[in-house]
Design a protein around this motif. Structure first.
Motif, PDB file in Angstrom:
ATOM      1  N   UNK A   1       1.055  -1.524   0.138  1.00 39.68           N
ATOM      2  CA  UNK A   1       0.162   0.135   0.323  1.00 39.68           C
ATOM      3  C   UNK A   1       1.254   1.734  -0.136  1.00 39.68           C
ATOM      4  N   UNK A   2       0.899   2.042   0.855  1.00 36.93           N
ATOM      5  CA  UNK A   2       1.316   3.363   1.576  1.00 36.93           C
ATOM      6  C   UNK A   2       3.066   2.952   1.652  1.00 36.93           C
TER       7      UNK A   2
ATOM      8  N   UNK B   1     -12.873  -0.835  11.803  1.00 40.12           N
ATOM      9  CA  UNK B   1     -12.890   0.739  12.579  1.00 40.12           C
ATOM     10  C   UNK B   1     -11.641   0.209  12.973  1.00 40.12           C
ATOM     11  N   UNK B   2     -11.154  -0.656  13.697  1.00 42.42           N
ATOM     12  CA  UNK B   2      -9.483  -0.691  13.836  1.00 42.42           C
ATOM     13  C   UNK B   2      -8.298  -0.679  13.577  1.00 42.42           C
ATOM     14  N   UNK B   3      -8.390  -1.229  12.013  1.00 46.57           N
ATOM     15  CA  UNK B   3      -7.411  -0.795  10.434  1.00 46.57           C
ATOM     16  C   UNK B   3      -7.994   0.035  10.186  1.00 46.57           C
ATOM     17  N   UNK B   4      -8.792   1.374  10.811  1.00 46.93           N
ATOM     18  CA  UNK B   4      -8.831   2.620   9.994  1.00 46.93           C
ATOM     19  C   UNK B   4      -7.917   3.581  10.853  1.00 46.93           C
ATOM     20  N   UNK B   5      -8.229   2.777  12.144  1.00 46.72           N
ATOM     21  CA  UNK B   5      -8.301   3.586  13.120  1.00 46.72           C
ATOM     22  C   UNK B   5      -6.442   3.396  13.774  1.00 46.72           C
ATOM     23  N   UNK B   6      -5.877   2.848  13.260  1.00 44.13           N
ATOM     24  CA  UNK B   6      -4.192   2.046  13.295  1.00 44.13           C
ATOM     25  C   UNK B   6      -3.521   3.109  12.197  1.00 44.13           C
ATOM     26  N   UNK B   7      -4.343   3.066  10.987  1.00 43.29           N
ATOM     27  CA  UNK B   7      -3.864   3.962   9.689  1.00 43.29           C
ATOM     28  C   UNK B   7      -3.748   5.173   9.938  1.00 43.29           C
ATOM     29  N   UNK B   8      -4.857   5.822  10.694  1.00 46.05           N
ATOM     30  CA  UNK B   8      -4.996   7.863  11.376  1.00 46.05           C
ATOM     31  C   UNK B   8      -4.024   7.826  12.350  1.00 46.05           C
TER      32      UNK B   8
ATOM     33  N   UNK C   1      -7.031   1.287   4.410  1.00 47.49           N
ATOM     34  CA  UNK C   1      -5.407   1.679   4.630  1.00 47.49           C
ATOM     35  C   UNK C   1      -5.087   0.085   4.633  1.00 47.49           C
ATOM     36  N   UNK C   2      -5.265  -0.724   5.049  1.00 49.83           N
ATOM     37  CA  UNK C   2      -4.483  -1.992   4.939  1.00 49.83           C
ATOM     38  C   UNK C   2      -3.498  -2.264   3.804  1.00 49.83           C
ATOM     39  N   UNK C   3      -2.416  -2.887   4.254  1.00 46.88           N
ATOM     40  CA  UNK C   3      -1.540  -3.089   3.097  1.00 46.88           C
ATOM     41  C   UNK C   3      -0.480  -3.980   2.784  1.00 46.88           C
TER      42      UNK C   3
END
Length: 277
Positions: free
Chosen positions: A7-8, A81-88, A111-113
């Motif tokens: 991903x990023x 929600x957990x993945x989104x929170x981690x990536x933020x 945002x998962x990679x």
């Protein structure tokens, strides 16, 4: 350099990388229920990154022996929600540990990679979802299903069968549009294997490494270690380190673990010694 794009972020897989486990489940064998609250989950992620994790693996379905299936909507509610929170909040690769196509797609959108699938993209729609996500995939071998995989695992030749299966699944990925350089293989220690099967796979790990795809090993706190050392789950750290050190010597690149700091110390020292040889 052996760079893989997640991903990023990109990681150099000529170095050992630690994948910290984040189970947002009530029933995982070692840490079930500990991180189902998002604030506790983020605190744990912060600690794992500080200790040396470069990948955080988020899973919403327990795959311990005997585990029951989880509904799709429940899995989505647990992990997205957990993945989104981690990536933020954190600059880290997030892996989604799932076999469900919809979860893969949703995780990629926040945002998962990496897609880490214990069923090697065999479930309906999973291969298409993974190809569309254009992310690396980790394909694992499992005989049977979590509910029954340890009942009576039988192989004619466990090394040949596991390596052959993973090679076939990798080719299926390539045929479906997933880039060969986006494939990681996992022999599935403890997933439908006896103690002897696990030992054979670990001893002959280079057979899998020689297929030229990066190899992930996840033996953290597993029954294999308890059976050999007669230790309960919470006393299997040193045994886990022994398994993963052996796997690194045989060419494994990524180590899926509960105990990040100790692994970072051991694997970093092993790598540095190897570099000086």
């Amino acid at each position: 350099m052996s760079l893989m794009r997640f991903g990023d972020k990109s990681l150099d897989l000529s170095l050992p990388h630690i994948m910290g486990i984040l189970n947002v489940t009530p029933d995982s064998f070692s840490d079930g229920g500990l991180y189902s609250n998002i604030d506790r989950a983020l605190m744990h992620v912060d600690s794992m990154i500080e200790d040396g994790a470069t990948i955080v693996d988020v899973g919403g379905e327990s795959t311990r022996p005997g585990a029951a299936l989880v509904g799709l909507s429940e899995e989505i509610d647990r992990v997205i929600p957990v993945i989104e929170a981690i990536k933020s909040r954190f600059d880290v690769v997030v892996s989604v540990d799932t076999s469900q196509a919809v979860v893969m797609t949703e995780a990629a959108s926040v945002g998962a990679g990496l897609i880490n699938d214990v069923r090697a993209l065999e479930k309906s729609g999973a291969m298409i979802a993974a190809a569309d996500a254009k992310l690396p995939v980790c394909l694992m071998h499992m005989q049977g299903a979590p509910m029954n995989m340890q009942d009576n695992p039988v192989y004619d030749s466990v090394v040949d069968e596991v390596v052959g299966y993973l090679e076939t699944r990798a080719q299926a990925c390539i045929d479906s549009g997933i880039l060969s350089e986006n494939i990681i293989l996992d022999p599935g220690i403890g997933f439908g294997k006896s103690k002897e099967h696990n030992f054979q796979l670990l001893n002959q790990l280079r057979t899998l490494v020689n297929k030229k795809w990066p190899v992930l090993i996840g033996a953290s706190r597993k029954t294999l270690i308890g059976d050999v050392l007669n230790r309960p789950v919470n006393e299997r750290l040193f045994g886990t380190l022994g398994v993963h050190a052996s796997a690194m010597e045989r060419g494994a690149s990524i180590f899926r673990v509960h105990d990040v700091k100790s692994h970072a110390d051991v694997l970093t020292m092993m790598y540095r010694i190897k570099q000086e040889s």
